[in-house]
Design a protein around this motif. Sequence first.
Motif, PDB file in Angstrom:
ATOM      1  N   ILE A  61       5.627   9.346   5.199  1.00 29.65           N
ATOM      2  CA  ILE A  61       5.146   7.964   5.322  1.00 29.65           C
ATOM      3  C   ILE A  61       4.523   7.606   3.988  1.00 29.65           C
ATOM      4  N   ALA A  62       4.805   6.429   3.507  1.00 26.92           N
ATOM      5  CA  ALA A  62       4.246   6.023   2.213  1.00 26.92           C
ATOM      6  C   ALA A  62       4.073   4.514   2.186  1.00 26.92           C
ATOM      7  N   ILE A  63       2.945   4.100   1.655  1.00 26.13           N
ATOM      8  CA  ILE A  63       2.646   2.684   1.478  1.00 26.13           C
ATOM      9  C   ILE A  63       2.556   2.419  -0.025  1.00 26.13           C
ATOM     10  N   ASP A  64       3.087   1.290  -0.459  1.00 28.25           N
ATOM     11  CA  ASP A  64       3.003   0.881  -1.855  1.00 28.25           C
ATOM     12  C   ASP A  64       1.553   1.037  -2.334  1.00 28.25           C
TER      13      ASP A  64
ATOM     14  N   GLY B 298      -0.288  -0.407  -4.295  1.00 31.28           N
ATOM     15  CA  GLY B 298      -1.045  -1.665  -4.393  1.00 31.28           C
ATOM     16  C   GLY B 298      -1.441  -2.239  -3.040  1.00 31.28           C
ATOM     17  N   HIS B 299      -0.944  -1.657  -1.955  1.00 34.19           N
ATOM     18  CA  HIS B 299      -1.228  -2.198  -0.616  1.00 34.19           C
ATOM     19  C   HIS B 299      -1.840  -1.151   0.312  1.00 34.19           C
ATOM     20  N   GLN B 300      -2.311  -0.047  -0.266  1.00 29.48           N
ATOM     21  CA  GLN B 300      -2.913   0.991   0.582  1.00 29.48           C
ATOM     22  C   GLN B 300      -4.308   0.574   1.043  1.00 29.48           C
ATOM     23  N   SER B 301      -4.794   1.244   2.077  1.00 30.83           N
ATOM     24  CA  SER B 301      -6.134   1.020   2.646  1.00 30.83           C
ATOM     25  C   SER B 301      -6.321  -0.400   3.200  1.00 30.83           C
ATOM     26  N   ARG B 302      -5.220  -1.017   3.661  1.00 29.56           N
ATOM     27  CA  ARG B 302      -5.295  -2.352   4.305  1.00 29.56           C
ATOM     28  C   ARG B 302      -4.900  -2.253   5.773  1.00 29.56           C
ATOM     29  N   GLY B 303      -4.738  -1.034   6.266  1.00 26.21           N
ATOM     30  CA  GLY B 303      -4.363  -0.864   7.671  1.00 26.21           C
ATOM     31  C   GLY B 303      -2.864  -0.777   7.888  1.00 26.21           C
ATOM     32  N   LEU B 304      -2.069  -0.849   6.802  1.00 26.61           N
ATOM     33  CA  LEU B 304      -0.608  -0.862   6.961  1.00 26.61           C
ATOM     34  C   LEU B 304      -0.062   0.497   7.401  1.00 26.61           C
ATOM     35  N   GLY B 305      -0.592   1.569   6.798  1.00 24.15           N
ATOM     36  CA  GLY B 305      -0.112   2.918   7.134  1.00 24.15           C
ATOM     37  C   GLY B 305      -0.342   3.221   8.599  1.00 24.15           C
TER      38      GLY B 305
ATOM     39  N   VAL C 201      -5.314  18.406   0.415  1.00 25.88           N
ATOM     40  CA  VAL C 201      -6.084  17.569  -0.505  1.00 25.88           C
ATOM     41  C   VAL C 201      -5.805  16.067  -0.302  1.00 25.88           C
ATOM     42  N   ASN C 202      -4.946  15.747   0.649  1.00 24.68           N
ATOM     43  CA  ASN C 202      -4.637  14.335   0.914  1.00 24.68           C
ATOM     44  C   ASN C 202      -5.578  13.797   2.000  1.00 24.68           C
ATOM     45  N   GLY C 203      -6.811  13.531   1.582  1.00 22.95           N
ATOM     46  CA  GLY C 203      -7.854  13.118   2.522  1.00 22.95           C
ATOM     47  C   GLY C 203      -7.506  11.853   3.290  1.00 22.95           C
ATOM     48  N   LYS C 204      -6.907  10.889   2.599  1.00 23.37           N
ATOM     49  CA  LYS C 204      -6.547   9.614   3.242  1.00 23.37           C
ATOM     50  C   LYS C 204      -5.603   9.843   4.413  1.00 23.37           C
ATOM     51  N   ALA C 205      -4.523  10.567   4.120  1.00 23.06           N
ATOM     52  CA  ALA C 205      -3.507  10.784   5.153  1.00 23.06           C
ATOM     53  C   ALA C 205      -4.072  11.625   6.298  1.00 23.06           C
ATOM     54  N   ARG C 206      -4.844  12.663   5.982  1.00 21.79           N
ATOM     55  CA  ARG C 206      -5.396  13.519   7.047  1.00 21.79           C
ATOM     56  C   ARG C 206      -6.309  12.721   7.960  1.00 21.79           C
ATOM     57  N   SER C 207      -7.100  11.849   7.344  1.00 19.16           N
ATOM     58  CA  SER C 207      -8.014  11.023   8.131  1.00 19.16           C
ATOM     59  C   SER C 207      -7.210  10.074   9.053  1.00 19.16           C
ATOM     60  N   MET C 208      -6.131   9.522   8.504  1.00 17.35           N
ATOM     61  CA  MET C 208      -5.295   8.622   9.313  1.00 17.35           C
ATOM     62  C   MET C 208      -4.655   9.376  10.481  1.00 17.35           C
ATOM     63  N   TYR C 209      -4.145  10.584  10.221  1.00 17.27           N
ATOM     64  CA  TYR C 209      -3.483  11.339  11.282  1.00 17.27           C
ATOM     65  C   TYR C 209      -4.478  11.735  12.379  1.00 17.27           C
ATOM     66  N   ARG C 210      -5.697  12.108  11.967  1.00 19.96           N
ATOM     67  CA  ARG C 210      -6.725  12.451  12.978  1.00 19.96           C
ATOM     68  C   ARG C 210      -6.975  11.258  13.881  1.00 19.96           C
ATOM     69  N   LYS C 211      -7.069  10.067  13.270  1.00 21.84           N
ATOM     70  CA  LYS C 211      -7.322   8.850  14.070  1.00 21.84           C
ATOM     71  C   LYS C 211      -6.175   8.541  15.012  1.00 21.84           C
ATOM     72  N   LEU C 212      -4.971   8.918  14.615  1.00 13.60           N
ATOM     73  CA  LEU C 212      -3.807   8.661  15.476  1.00 13.60           C
ATOM     74  C   LEU C 212      -3.747   9.649  16.651  1.00 13.60           C
TER      75      LEU C 212
HETATM   76  C1  LIG Z   1      -1.528   7.910   3.569  1.00 14.80           C
HETATM   77  C2  LIG Z   1      -1.092   6.465   3.630  1.00 14.80           C
HETATM   78  C3  LIG Z   1       0.296   6.391   4.273  1.00 14.80           C
HETATM   79  C4  LIG Z   1      -2.091   5.686   4.502  1.00 14.80           C
HETATM   80  O1  LIG Z   1      -1.695   4.336   4.566  1.00 14.80           O
HETATM   81  P1  LIG Z   1      -2.770   3.180   4.280  1.00 14.80           P
HETATM   82  O2  LIG Z   1      -2.090   1.909   4.569  1.00 14.80           O
HETATM   83  O3  LIG Z   1      -3.317   3.367   2.910  1.00 14.80           O
HETATM   84  O4  LIG Z   1      -3.902   3.532   5.344  1.00 14.80           O
HETATM   85  P2  LIG Z   1      -4.646   2.515   6.350  1.00 14.80           P
HETATM   86  O5  LIG Z   1      -5.211   1.374   5.579  1.00 14.80           O
HETATM   87  O6  LIG Z   1      -3.730   2.177   7.470  1.00 14.80           O
HETATM   88  O7  LIG Z   1      -5.857   3.406   6.865  1.00 14.80           O
HETATM   89  C5  LIG Z   1      -5.723   4.258   7.984  1.00 14.80           C
HETATM   90  C6  LIG Z   1      -6.766   5.345   7.871  1.00 14.80           C
HETATM   91  O8  LIG Z   1      -6.464   6.159   6.723  1.00 14.80           O
HETATM   92  C7  LIG Z   1      -7.703   6.552   6.087  1.00 14.80           C
HETATM   93  N1  LIG Z   1      -7.806   5.905   4.754  1.00 14.80           N
HETATM   94  C8  LIG Z   1      -7.057   4.905   4.262  1.00 14.80           C
HETATM   95  N2  LIG Z   1      -7.433   4.620   3.000  1.00 14.80           N
HETATM   96  C9  LIG Z   1      -8.457   5.416   2.720  1.00 14.80           C
HETATM   97  C10 LIG Z   1      -9.278   5.597   1.569  1.00 14.80           C
HETATM   98  N3  LIG Z   1      -9.117   4.849   0.462  1.00 14.80           N
HETATM   99  N4  LIG Z   1     -10.217   6.577   1.588  1.00 14.80           N
HETATM  100  C11 LIG Z   1     -10.378   7.328   2.686  1.00 14.80           C
HETATM  101  N5  LIG Z   1      -9.626   7.211   3.828  1.00 14.80           N
HETATM  102  C12 LIG Z   1      -8.683   6.260   3.822  1.00 14.80           C
HETATM  103  C13 LIG Z   1      -8.799   6.062   6.990  1.00 14.80           C
HETATM  104  O9  LIG Z   1      -9.032   7.015   7.996  1.00 14.80           O
HETATM  105  C14 LIG Z   1      -8.165   4.829   7.594  1.00 14.80           C
HETATM  106  O10 LIG Z   1      -8.799   4.426   8.782  1.00 14.80           O
HETATM  107  P3  LIG Z   1     -10.076   3.410   8.689  1.00 14.80           P
HETATM  108  O11 LIG Z   1      -9.654   2.281   7.834  1.00 14.80           O
HETATM  109  O12 LIG Z   1     -10.303   3.046  10.122  1.00 14.80           O
HETATM  110  O13 LIG Z   1     -11.190   4.210   8.085  1.00 14.80           O
HETATM  111  C15 LIG Z   1      -1.050   5.820   2.229  1.00 14.80           C
HETATM  112  O14 LIG Z   1      -2.341   5.895   1.642  1.00 14.80           O
HETATM  113  C16 LIG Z   1      -0.035   6.436   1.275  1.00 14.80           C
HETATM  114  O15 LIG Z   1       1.091   5.961   1.182  1.00 14.80           O
HETATM  115  N6  LIG Z   1      -0.429   7.481   0.524  1.00 14.80           N
HETATM  116  C17 LIG Z   1       0.473   8.143  -0.428  1.00 14.80           C
HETATM  117  C18 LIG Z   1       1.607   8.865   0.280  1.00 14.80           C
HETATM  118  C19 LIG Z   1       1.067   9.875   1.268  1.00 14.80           C
HETATM  119  O16 LIG Z   1       0.130  10.599   0.974  1.00 14.80           O
HETATM  120  N7  LIG Z   1       1.695   9.951   2.449  1.00 14.80           N
HETATM  121  C20 LIG Z   1       1.331  10.881   3.489  1.00 14.80           C
HETATM  122  C21 LIG Z   1       1.946  12.186   3.226  1.00 14.80           C
HETATM  123  S1  LIG Z   1       1.711  13.301   4.547  1.00 14.80           S
END
Ligand SMILES: CC(C)(COP(=O)(O)OP(=O)(O)OC[C@H]1O[C@@H](n2cnc3c(N)ncnc32)[C@H](O)[C@@H]1OP(=O)(O)O)[C@@H](O)C(=O)NCCC(=O)NCCS
Length: 313
Positions: A238-241, A243-250, A276-287
Amino acid sequence: MHSVPDFLIRSLRPDDTDAIVGLYEAASARDINIGPITAAQWTDFVQRPHNKGGQDFRVAVQDNQLIGLAESSLRDQDGRQVRFFKLVIDPSRRRQGVGTALLKELLALNARDSALSFQTLAASDWRDGLAFLERLGFLHIESEITMRCLSLSAQTPVLPDAVVVERIEAPWHLAAEVADLHNAAFALDVAFRSYSVGEMQQILAEEGQVLWVVRDHSRILGYCRMECEPGLIWLEQIAIDPGHQSRGLGMALAYGALQAAGIDHGRPAGLNVSSVNGKARSMYRKLGFAIRREVRRYSVSQLDLIGRMAIAR
Ligand SMILES: CC(C)(COP(=O)(O)OP(=O)(O)OC[C@H]1O[C@@H](n2cnc3c(N)ncnc32)[C@H](O)[C@@H]1OP(=O)(O)O)[C@@H](O)C(=O)NCCC(=O)NCCS
């Protein structure tokens, strides 16, 4: 003290296939994480482009019996040369210097003065493997975490205005957009490898591939690629552009795709994510995903490895 090695090391040959299958079978009976391999899977693996027909693979042979294998390929990671390898040693020939001798042969494949590093993977509960690597100066740089989800726990996420999540029926038509997004979003990954449009097209055309995207009125902002099998929904990428990350799209994309796929105890969802991918791990835990297994990535510079090898035997 180790016994004096009376084995020889040579390049891989096509007629080694049956012996390799046997070696994997013996090794996986002892270490479940190694897993057996069929002759067809092995042939397929050796033919993958980065393995170059196994030209950098080496085998250890004793009395005409194959007792060890080193799989290896050289890759360019963002201008840095990395030699990936995996050792499989017959359980009855462990602690006899076979692994160290194979690794020495892999060292001989590279220019001595290059800023090259060696990398390998080892399951966190594989004590013999971890001890072997740590003795040779390998450092644990990250882990690949396997997660499972038996039921989605998040509430339906709300999408920003004019943004939609949808399934793509003929995914290969979007190969260029998906490759671009992949290369931008994963550029900083430890194990990053850039995909060409052709490679992505090939992947998206494979059987069982399911592609979902999140888009606004003008373009695709992210994709989610899954492989759906009868007993498992595998979230491959899964990957979000950027420039559009952290907007709830992932979150909205993953939720939409997984919910439509239909998750339950008989058909859970699974994925791998870097430690080391804290963002993604946090998102998966929430899911609703929970950790199932950890495989560690170890790395050492070639020069450090040469130094350790000199004192290892
Ligand atoms: C991982 C990824 C898909 C998440 O998508 P996103 O649109 O950025 O994430 P969302 O805005 O939907 O946020 C969902 C949750 O992710 C976590 N998160 C998102 N951005 C974050 C940030 N900047 N710092 C910490 N946690 C973050 C949070 O838990 C967030 O929930 P919350 O907003 O209620 O706190 C995206 O950041 C991405 O494309 N990353 C690079 C590719 C990648 O790592 N893919 C996953 C490989 S397994």
